[in-house]
Design an enzyme around this catalytic site. Structure first.
Site, short mmCIF file in Angstrom:
data_model
loop_
_atom_site.label_atom_id
_atom_site.label_comp_id
_atom_site.label_asym_id
_atom_site.label_seq_id
_atom_site.Cartn_x
_atom_site.Cartn_y
_atom_site.Cartn_z
N ASP A 70 0.81 -1.22 0.00
CA ASP A 70 0.00 0.00 0.00
C ASP A 70 0.85 1.27 0.00
OD1 ASP A 70 -2.35 -1.37 -0.14
OD2 ASP A 70 -2.92 -1.10 1.95
N GLY A 71 1.99 1.24 0.71
CA GLY A 71 2.86 2.42 0.74
C GLY A 71 3.38 2.79 -0.63
N ARG A 75 2.55 6.14 -2.92
CA ARG A 75 3.61 6.95 -3.54
C ARG A 75 3.35 7.09 -5.05
NH1 ARG A 75 9.10 5.78 -5.30
NH2 ARG A 75 8.90 3.64 -4.63
N ASN A 140 -4.14 8.96 1.69
CA ASN A 140 -4.67 8.40 2.94
C ASN A 140 -5.16 9.53 3.84
OD1 ASN A 140 -4.62 5.62 2.87
ND2 ASN A 140 -2.72 5.39 4.01
N ASP A 170 -4.01 13.69 20.69
CA ASP A 170 -2.64 13.41 20.27
C ASP A 170 -2.44 13.81 18.81
OD1 ASP A 170 -1.97 12.48 22.73
OD2 ASP A 170 -1.62 10.40 22.12
N ALA A 205 -6.73 9.60 20.24
CA ALA A 205 -6.54 9.72 21.69
C ALA A 205 -7.00 11.09 22.18
CB ALA A 205 -5.07 9.48 22.06
#
Length: 287
Positions: A70-71, A75, A140, A170, A205
């Protein structure tokens, strides 16, 4: 006459793609198809592939083949963003959401694409301009993330100029439907069908009483402002730190409809991939 005259390759930086590359080159050679690669990657490809700069690769290729996971697909999508060139994702290793086939399916898949026997799935992107004037695109998510030891992410969210919610968290993530199964999912967000064009805003978070995600239309502009209580935040674009923001700074994020086109052959559905990848099955009560 087939549709493919030129294939552009994008490689995973580490995974072994030798078998896949040889398969593509054999298929291309037999049909007089040109194979292009990026300069920093072409030395890993057989000498019959031509090294070209990213702009030329995108302009000349009739099909981009992403070899990795997926990365690598993300790209490749960022590389081609805004052009209509279809992208075929080939899995090397773990099952992904975006790649469509495994290496052993390459020859028949390339022939199917050449003969127009495939569909494309448009994928929305999100875009913003950083403080230094640099425009960035993500498929994403774009996330404003706290730096450990430097205070929380205190972020005000305004939609079309109207203040809506203030998060203390966060991170505050702006995800596409593609990104709904990535960082957003780990922050408790919903799984969103890739057919939905919308912007998901979700705190990770959350320290605030209101900790829910908000789903917005792709037509609505979202402005995120760092409140006085915020620490310095990193701007992550598909997981890469591309800049930093301080209290008082703001970024406006907008959707780019159909910014990339992913090849689909109908072998598996998004829901099958989600079930396998995210272990979606449900409650023991219903088993």
């Amino acid at each position: 006459m087939g549709m493919i005259g030129t294939v552009g390759l994008v490689l995973h930086p580490r995974r072994d793609s030798e078998t896949a590359i040889q398969t593509i080159l054999s298929w291309a050679t037999a049909r007089g198809v040109t194979v292009l690669g990026l300069p920093e990657e072409v030395d890993r490809i057989h000498c019959s592939a031509i090294a070209v700069e990213p702009d030329e690769l995108c302009k000349r290729a009739d099909l981009l083949v992403s070899l990795g996971g997926d990365g690598t697909m993300l790209r490749t999508m960022r590389l081609i963003a805004g052009l209509q060139t279809p992208i075929l994702g080939v899995n090397l290793g773990k099952l992904g959401f975006l790649a469509e086939i495994d290496v052993n399916e390459l020859p028949e898949t390339l022939s199917a694409i050449d003969e127009h026997r495939y569909t494309v799935e448009p994928r929305m992107a999100v875009r913003t301009t950083l403080k230094d004037g640099h425009e960035v695109t993500a498929f994403n998510d774009i996330a404003l993330v706290r730096i450990p030891g430097d205070g929380i992410a205190a972020v005000g969210v305004a939609v079309e100029g109207h203040p809506f919610v203030r998060y203390a968290a966060d991170a505050v993530i702006m995800a596409t439907s593609t990104g709904s199964t990535a960082y957003s999912f780990s922050a408790g967000g919903p799984i969103v069908s890739p057919l939905v064009e919308g912007l998901l805003v979700i705190p990770a978070a959350a320290h605030s009483a209101f900790n829910r995600a908000v789903m917005l239309s792709a037509n609505e502009k979202v402005t995120l402002e760092l409140l006085p209580a915020s620490g310095t935040l990193a701007v992550e674009v598909d997981g890469r730190v591309m800049g930093h923001l301080s209290p008082g700074d703001h970024v406006t994020v907008s959707a780019v409809s159909g910014a990339a086109r992913v090849v689909r052959l109908g072998t598996t559905t998004f829901y099958e991939r989600a079930r396998r990848k995210l272990r979606v099955n449900g409650s023991a009560e219903v088993d």
